[in-house]
Scaffold this active site. Structure first.
Site, PDB file in Angstrom:
ATOM      1  N   HIS A  94       0.832  -1.279   0.474  1.00 14.72           N
ATOM      2  CA  HIS A  94      -0.014   0.141   0.130  1.00 14.72           C
ATOM      3  C   HIS A  94       1.232   1.757  -0.433  1.00 14.72           C
ATOM      4  O   HIS A  94       1.918   1.150   0.640  1.00 14.72           O
ATOM      5  CB  HIS A  94      -1.046   0.048   0.991  1.00 14.72           C
ATOM      6  CG  HIS A  94      -2.060   0.793   1.020  1.00 14.72           C
ATOM      7  ND1 HIS A  94      -2.187   1.903   1.979  1.00 14.72           N
ATOM      8  CD2 HIS A  94      -3.729   0.848   0.897  1.00 14.72           C
ATOM      9  CE1 HIS A  94      -2.795   2.591   1.631  1.00 14.72           C
ATOM     10  NE2 HIS A  94      -3.546   2.147   0.889  1.00 14.72           N
ATOM     11  N   GLU A 166      -3.594   2.419  -7.425  1.00 10.64           N
ATOM     12  CA  GLU A 166      -3.944   2.941  -6.714  1.00 10.64           C
ATOM     13  C   GLU A 166      -3.306   3.836  -6.801  1.00 10.64           C
ATOM     14  O   GLU A 166      -2.770   4.427  -6.416  1.00 10.64           O
ATOM     15  CB  GLU A 166      -4.390   3.084  -5.117  1.00 10.64           C
ATOM     16  CG  GLU A 166      -5.587   1.743  -4.832  1.00 10.64           C
ATOM     17  CD  GLU A 166      -5.695   1.557  -3.345  1.00 10.64           C
ATOM     18  OE1 GLU A 166      -6.459   2.105  -3.654  1.00 10.64           O
ATOM     19  OE2 GLU A 166      -4.377   1.888  -2.139  1.00 10.64           O
TER      20      GLU A 166
END
Ligand code: PEP
Length: 259
Positions: A94, A166
């Site tokens: 992430h 993302e």
């Protein structure tokens, strides 16, 4: 048809009591549909207690991260081996891990390898920063992050992998710059192209690709309508059960072509 995967990333926001309360609200409000899969990613601390409360017919558990060594003198860490049987998925790489904790391409690769070794499906998060985007480096970043992360993944394992695109500049920017679905299509196509280059056409169709970045109940449909988008990774909006439930509802309506 592949199920739409919707992951709620609660980040470091809720203690175990709060996480349990939110999970209860999810149980009460979210309608479960055959063609939609929902995974919840609470903090590592809450995984175990929530696993007891969770209705597994409705939700799956997702870790936010873990360490790539299975065991040893790694004070403060929790390994993928320890999460075996507890979680179905784990986020890996992430942008918060890359930005705040200095995770390198190689760390992400080792974590992806460890997750697969321990029977956990990695959700590999990739995406460019604003600077990289402004410098026209988006494709290069996607290429480098993806090819390194997948270095040890065999063609037998690739079809299970989930990739979450993302763009870092679009994460939690509800008031600021939000990714336009049309622009995102290029990134999605490029991700599948990369998987095809590495593993062939079948793998590139089989792999699930999600979008993440300030998704809310109003725009989720536009992201899910992108060609090759198999779901969304939701941060801030997932902390609000009404919003998250509306996101799931939107996905269902899109599947069934209801306005
Ligand atoms: C995330 O951090 O994975 C994310 C998508 O967050 P948000 O929805 O808040 O942008």
């Amino acid at each position: 048809m592949k199920k739409t995967l919707i992951i709620a990333n609660w980040k470091m926001n809720l203690d175990t009591h709060e996480a349990s309360t939110l999970l209860h609200r999810y149980h009460e409000t979210i309608q479960i549909h055959r063609d939609i899969e929902i995974a919840v990613a609470p903090s590592t601390l809450s995984l175990q207690p929530l696993s007891v409360e969770l209705d597994r017919r409705k939700f799956r558990l997702c870790a936010q991260d873990a360490y790539f060594k299975d065991e040893g003198p790694y004070t403060g860490e929790v390994s993928f081996a320890m999460l075996q049987g507890l979680v179905h998925y784990s986020l890996i790489g992430h942008s918060a891990r890359r930005v705040y904790f200095g995770e390198t391409l190689e760390t992400v690769r080792d974590k992806v390898t460890a997750a697969v070794r321990n029977g956990i499906t990695p959700v590999i998060c990739i995406g460019e920063t604003k600077q990289e985007r402004d410098d026209g480096e988006t494709k290069q970043v996607i290429h480098d992050q993806l090819t390194t992360a997948l270095s040890n993944i065999t063609s037998d394992d690739i079809e299970e992998i989930v990739i979450a695109y993302e763009p870092v500049w679009a994460i939690s920017t509800f008031e600021g710059e939000v990714a336009k679905p049309d622009d995102m299509q290029k990134a999605f196509d490029y991700i599948r192209f990369q998987v095809k280059e590495l593993y062939g056409a079948r793998a590139s169709e089989a792999v699930r690709v999600l979008y993440g970045g300030s998704v809310n109940e109003h725009d989720v449909r536009a992201y899910l309508a992108l060609s090759g988008c198999n779901g969304v990774l939701v941060g801030a909006a997932s902390l609000n059960y009404a919003k998250f439930s509306a996101i799931v509802d939107s996905a269902y309506r899109l599947h069934h072509q209801v306005e």
